[in-house]
Design a protein around this motif. Structure first.
Motif, PDB file in Angstrom:
ATOM      1  N   ASN A 296      21.128 -11.633  71.932  1.00 35.76           N
ATOM      2  CA  ASN A 296      22.068 -12.582  72.323  1.00 35.76           C
ATOM      3  C   ASN A 296      23.555 -11.791  72.456  1.00 35.76           C
ATOM      4  N   ALA A 316      23.828  -7.674  66.265  1.00 42.24           N
ATOM      5  CA  ALA A 316      24.002  -9.071  65.724  1.00 42.24           C
ATOM      6  C   ALA A 316      23.967 -10.401  66.786  1.00 42.24           C
ATOM      7  N   ILE A 317      24.064 -11.700  66.412  1.00 48.31           N
ATOM      8  CA  ILE A 317      24.097 -12.571  67.344  1.00 48.31           C
ATOM      9  C   ILE A 317      25.507 -12.683  67.791  1.00 48.31           C
ATOM     10  N   ASP A 335      27.735 -13.000  64.073  1.00 50.61           N
ATOM     11  CA  ASP A 335      27.346 -12.994  62.684  1.00 50.61           C
ATOM     12  C   ASP A 335      27.001 -11.698  62.262  1.00 50.61           C
TER      13      ASP A 335
END
Lengths: 456, 191
Positions: A296, A316-317, A335
């Motif tokens: 993402n 990471a997201i 995150d």
């Protein structure tokens, strides 16, 4: 301002179908009285002026007009109370004062005794084409008229006359952009319809809109799937949202007053899924989250689907972007330090930096000017609370009170209020609260309602 | 070593000589008489042991499920999914040993039915925020997909979709329910 009003009204008419009120604000305004512009009604030193809003006078005696006169005055009272610029004298206490029969014959002495600094008198009269509504704000001490307006339109949505008058009074008396004519968009499962397609029995959600105060809740999407995370375009003509109607999430722009086929600016596919759209302040671009890199990331695309570009590049997201009021920066959740925190970056993706360091933060929403704040949801025990990060002090303060779980904040266009989702009353519902934590009110009750967004 | 090899060579030579000596002229083939017929039971000879009576031992049929799966319509198939879901720890997308076992089973199933296209749904429990959970669900679905690809399933047979916390499988508000809702769930979308 005039242009804005007109387009808003045109939109409102087209929408409804059910509402249809069409006040042409100010078009039949009587000549300004001398001194109107200069009068600013004040209260005692250090206190807000006290306003009274008695029932409007029904100049024609039919039931519809009489009911409208009462509704307009009640809603106007609520609208003015909402911004907390005036002290609104309770309508219960007006009983002792005989109702005025004409807008020009008002027992000002008695209103003065009641403590009113400002008095709003209005009339409603049925006309051949609909209705005419007069509104007059009187400075009780001098008897002078501070503001006089006349509106015409239909009687299908009397509340719109009150909303229009409230916004004009706030503008004129306090130089404040009121929110009475703004709208909310949110996701609701209230219709209890079931999802199409295979598998487990699942309920669907669709996008609804309502007045800022929760009145006139109207469904605007008809998918047999999930339509979530609505975002009003700045011109208020369309709503961008995440829809699963193709069995994967994609962003749709729907012109809710026109009935056209929704446009897909991010051109999603099962391999390029897009969600959580956020309009740039000028309405020309959308930031959103996409999985097209097998992770993402935040992307931006022009409203017409051109100039797609990637802003984040991290394993990471990175999710749920929001634009700064200038459009120069974007805040998002990431995150990358191990837990979801709020980050900001330049609108080209450069210089990402973390601004929170808490347990779990999500859904940043950048305030409009003049405030320079980001509202977000922050874990507090089992649930979440809405917090506001202030760039000047680099600190956050908690807005909600720890009751239930409070998520998905959305600022009102004047930055003074926040809509959010809360479980405090059971199932998730939309609530409004002022940025100081006061003035909590629930605006939805049917079904489960989430992902609020506040129009301009 | 050398000594042992010498011994072996000598032995082989000796054997060859023996073989050559025994190989003189092949005997002339003569028709031989057929063996005498077995003594009939009517004769007075001592009866042998009784002829064993054989009966086939029933073997359980192959599980009928495989055939049923092939012929079942998609809706019914998905209602009693033959796939094993993968469960995750809180705010995690790591597939643990149990999850790997489940995916091993799922990979075999996909190899057995090579026409099936499967959507991997990523789900989360209700404890995180709705927006972040949309991303977390996507990560879980992608993690399951990547693992299946590593087991040899073509990526184009595997789609992903995240529903975040939109569709909990268990309605409760405790770890028993949450642990079932943090999952990658498999749905056959075409076959």
């Amino acid at each position: 301002m005039r242009t804005l009003t007109t387009s808003m009204i045109a939109a409102s008419v087209a929408l409804t179908l059910a509402q249809g009120a069409q006040p042409s604000a100010g078009s039949q305004e009587p000549p300004r009285q001398q001194g109107e512009v200069s009068i600013s009604i004040t209260g005692p030193p250090g206190l807000p002026p006290k306003y009274a809003v008695p029932d409007f006078i029904a100049l024609t005696n039919d039931a519809e007009t009489v009911a409208a006169a009462k509704t307009i005055s009640q809603v106007l009272w609520d609208d003015l109370d909402f911004e907390r610029e005036f002290y609104l004298i309770s309508r219960d206490t007006y009983r002792t004062i005989p109702p005025a029969t004409s807008i020009d014959q008002v027992p000002l002495d008695q209103w003065k005794q009641l403590g009113a600094d400002g008095l709003i008198i209005g009339t409603v009269r049925k006309t051949a084409s609909g209705v005419a509504v007069q509104v007059r704000l009187i400075e009780v001490a001098s008897g002078r008229t501070a503001l006089a307006k006349e509106y015409s339109g239909t009687l299908k949505n009397p509340r719109l006359y009150a909303h229009t008058a409230s916004d004009e009074i706030h503008q004129q008396q306090r130089n404040l952009r009121g929110v009475a004519r703004t709208k909310l968009a949110f996701t609701s499962d209230r219709d209890g319809e079931r999802m199409k397609g295979p598998v487990i029995d699942r309920g669907i959600s669709n996008i609804y809109i309502s007045d800022y105060d929760g009145a006139n809740q109207t469904r605007v999407t008809v998918s047999r799937s999930l339509d979530i995370t609505p975002a009003w375009s700045p011109d208020r003509n369309s709503i961008a949202y995440t829809s699963y109607r193709s069995d994967f999430p994609d962003i749709l722009i729907q012109f809710i007053y026109e009935g056209k086929v929704p446009f897909k600016p991010a051109a999603g596919s099962s391999e390029k899924q897009n969600f959580l759209p956020a309009w740039s302040p000028d309405g020309t671009q959308l930031a959103f989250t996409t999985n097209r890199d097998h992770n993402n990331e935040i992307y931006v695309v022009n409203r017409d689907g051109t100039n797609l570009r990637r802003l984040t590049n991290h394993p990471a997201i990175d999710v749920t972007p929001t634009w700064s009021p200038t459009g120069n920066q974007i805040a998002f959740t990431s995150d990358r330090t191990g837990s979801p925190q709020i980050w900001i970056m330049n609108a080209d993706g450069s210089e990402p930096q973390r601004i929170t360091n808490e347990g779990f933060c999500d859904r940043p929403t950048w305030s409009p000017a003049p405030f320079n704040e980001i509202a977000y949801a922050s874990r507090n025990g089992a649930g979440f609370d809405i917090k506001v990060f202030d760039f000047a002090s680099r600190t956050s303060k908690t807005i909600t009170d720890g009751i239930g779980s409070n998520e998905s904040p959305a600022f009102s266009p004047n930055g003074r209020h926040i809509a959010f989702t809360s479980t405090r009353a059971g199932k998730e519902q939309i609530f409004l609260i002022d940025r100081d934590g006061k003035n909590l009110r629930q605006v939805t009750r049917a079904g489960m309602n989430r992902y609020p967004n506040w129009s301009q | 070593m050398t000594q042992r090899r010498t011994v072996v060579v000598v032995a082989m030579v000796a054997l060859m000589m023996v073989g050559a000596c025994g190989k003189k002229k092949p005997p002339v083939a003569r028709p031989t008489l057929p063996p005498p017929p077995p003594p009939s039971s009517s004769t007075n000879r001592t009866p042998g042991p009784p002829e064993p009576v054989k009966e086939p031992v029933p073997v359980p049929a192959e599980p009928i499920t495989s055939d049923t799966l092939a012929s079942t319509d998609i809706d019914t198939l998905n209602k009693n999914s033959p796939f094993q879901p993968v469960f995750f720890a809180y705010d995690e997308d790591v597939i643990d040993a149990v999850g790997q076992q489940a995916l091993g089973h799922d990979a075999e199933l996909m190899k057995k039915y090579p026409t099936w296209i499967v959507t991997i749904e990523g789900h989360s429990d209700e404890r995180g925020t709705a927006e972040y959970n949309l991303a977390l669900g996507e990560r879980r679905a992608l993690a399951a997909r990547n693992y299946l690809v590593s087991l040899g399933i073509p990526a184009d047979r595997l789609r992903t979709v995240s529903y975040g916390k939109e569709f909990p499988f268990e309605p409760g508000h405790d770890e028993t329910s949450w642990s079932k809702n943090r999952r990658a769930h498999f749905v056959v979308t075409s076959k």
